[in-house]
Design a protein around this motif. Structure first.
Motif, short mmCIF file in Angstrom:
data_model
loop_
_atom_site.label_atom_id
_atom_site.label_comp_id
_atom_site.label_asym_id
_atom_site.label_seq_id
_atom_site.Cartn_x
_atom_site.Cartn_y
_atom_site.Cartn_z
N ILE A 188 -3.76 -8.25 -11.16
CA ILE A 188 -5.10 -8.43 -10.02
C ILE A 188 -5.66 -7.20 -11.73
N ALA A 239 -13.59 -9.34 -4.99
CA ALA A 239 -12.29 -9.21 -4.52
C ALA A 239 -12.19 -10.54 -4.65
N PHE A 271 -9.22 -11.61 -5.73
CA PHE A 271 -7.83 -11.23 -4.61
C PHE A 271 -6.61 -12.71 -4.52
N GLN A 300 -2.54 -12.83 -3.88
CA GLN A 300 -2.54 -12.28 -2.66
C GLN A 300 -1.47 -13.41 -2.37
N ILE A 350 -1.61 -6.76 -0.70
CA ILE A 350 -3.64 -6.67 -0.34
C ILE A 350 -3.32 -5.44 -1.51
N ALA A 351 -4.81 -5.69 -1.88
CA ALA A 351 -6.25 -4.47 -3.18
C ALA A 351 -6.33 -3.77 -2.53
N TRP A 392 -9.56 -7.38 7.35
CA TRP A 392 -11.01 -7.06 5.75
C TRP A 392 -11.66 -6.25 6.11
N LEU A 438 -1.88 -2.01 -5.53
CA LEU A 438 -1.54 -3.40 -4.98
C LEU A 438 -0.26 -2.85 -4.09
#
Length: 456
Positions: free
Chosen positions: A300, A342, A346, A350, A364-365, A397, A450
């Motif tokens: 990431i 993102a 991501f 992920q 998840i970041a 999210w 992370l």
């Protein structure tokens, strides 16, 4: 290596063993050490799970106590409102009793006036009776005069006419007097009836109907006032009891806060022990997940640095913390200037992390405030209107997770952080899991972390 494996103070030193004489002891000691470390890791993991369970139960109890305190406070306010209403009722009843007394006094005054009228009517009747007697006498005199006039012949004719006129007039006066007497008698009967209705005789049980009605009103108002007094007394006792309950709940809340802090300490000891074991260089069951989190964090970081280098995004965009609420979302969702970036970058990291093991729940970041721009695809479902339970579990999210675990992972700058916690899946469903977190650094600036969560 580990404080738990060190020799206890005062223990006797073991005899030195020559490597030449015991060629297999080194390997045996190493295997024993690894086994001991793995055992400690397993026990620390179990302790962490129990600590997370206890902390979760304490948290639930604390929230329940808070809800109870709020309910008791609301009830206390309602009781206070009822007390105030009862006080108002008491005031009105007192005023009503005063009004009844005034009405009673006014009626008694009317009764006295009626008595005076009855007396006057009797005087009128007596006068009419006197007029009637005079009329009778006048008629008798007129009759005698008429007889004498007839005897006088032609000389008494004029006098006879006068006598007849006087007789007729006396008859009319008599008739009028009798009519007056009849009317007065009827009026007197009616006034006597009215006087009987409004008469108040002190010391007598039988009273007039009007006074009986006033008495019934007075008794009813008095009963209302007595009931209001009783209700105020009950509300006062209830208020005192609720005040006691509030104090007890406050004491329970304080005790729960202390228990929560102690459980936090217990949980931190467990996590620190797990981290220490993981740092000893011996692989444990947590090692693969820690390494996966570190590897994903590095990926990431590289993706974000490339985005800055190529001009796809600016540092101001990437570190934007001006979260904009999404209207109507529940639980609350937000957007920032880096959500589009993102969403593009991501998922490739992920989603791949989910394939490491079936035990992996999510990867998840998050930025330094625990904001999740984009989650794993299965948790990026659009929210359903009015279905907060489903939204909590499936629409995770664009949300800010700034709880103890979330912020600790987001702001951790050590090589890794291992935590145990209870995750809310919505609808009262919770699961205990571990989380390995590694920092995400962009061009030397800490962006977030992370988070890789996995089941026991």
């Amino acid at each position: 290596m580990l404080s738990l494996l060190r020799r206890r103070p005062g223990a006797q030193e073991p005899a030195a063993v020559s490597p030449v004489e015991n060629p297999h002891d080194s390997q045996g000691d190493s295997a024993t050490l690894r086994e001991a470390v793995r055992s400690i890791s397993g026990r620390a993991s179990s302790m962490g799970r129990e600590a997370a369970e206890v902390r979760g139960v304490i948290d639930d109890t604390t929230q329940s106590a808070q809800r109870s305190a709020e309910a008791v406070l609301a009830l206390a306010r309602r009781v206070q409102e009822i007390t105030e209403s009862q006080q108002a009722i008491g005031q009105v009843t007192q005023e009503s009793l005063g009004a009844v007394e005034r009405a009673r006094g006014a009626v008694e005054g009317v009764g006295q006036e009626v008595v005076a009228i009855v007396s006057t009517l009797r005087q009128v009747a007596d006068a009419a009776g006197g007029i009637t007697q005079i009329a009778l006498q006048t008629r008798l005199v007129a009759f005698n005069a008429s007889v004498e006039a007839k005897r006088a012949g032609e000389a008494g004719r004029g006098f006879g006419v006068v006598a007849d006129a006087v007789k007729d007039l006396a008859g009319k006066v008599e008739a009028s007097s009798k009519q007056i007497m009849s009317t007065v008698a009827e009026l007197n009967a009616r006034i006597e009836s009215l006087a009987a209705e409004i008469r108040a005789e002190p010391g007598q049980a039988a009273q007039g109907a009007f006074h009986r009605a006033l008495g019934e009103v007075q008794a009813g108002v008095a009963r209302i006032n007595t009931a209001a007094d009783g209700s105020r007394a009950i509300c006062g006792d209830l208020g005192e009891r609720m005040a006691g309950i509030e104090r007890e709940i406050a004491g329970t809340g304080a005790a729960l806060d202390v228990a929560m802090k102690r459980s936090e300490s217990f949980l931190r000891v467990s996590e620190q022990l797990i981290e220490t074991v993981s740092q000893c260089g011996i692989e444990t069951e947590d090692t693969p997940y820690i390494q996966a989190a570190q590897h994903a964090a590095a990926q990431i970081s590289q993706l974000l640095e490339n985005a800055l280098r190529t001009g796809v995004a600016t540092a101001a965009d990437l570190f934007d913390e001006a979260y904009q609420p999404i209207s109507g979302s529940n639980p609350a969702q937000h957007t920032t200037r880096f959500v589009g970036l993102a969403d593009r970058l991501f998922p490739q990291v992920q989603e791949h992390a989910l394939t490491i093991s079936p035990k992996v729940v999510y990867c998840i970041a998050v930025d330094r405030n625990g904001y999740v721009a984009t989650h794993n695809q299965k948790y990026c479902q659009p929210q359903r209107a009015g279905d907060v339970v489903w939204n909590t579990a499936n629409s995770r999210w664009r949300r800010i997770f700034n709880d103890r675990t979330g912020l600790a992972s987001a702001r951790n700058e050590r090589p890794f952080l291992l935590q145990t916690y209870r995750r809310d899946m919505g609808g009262g469903n919770f699961i205990i899991m571990k989380e390995a977190a590694a920092p995400i650094v962009v061009n030397g600036r800490h962006w977030g972390g992370l988070r890789l969560a996995f089941q026991f």
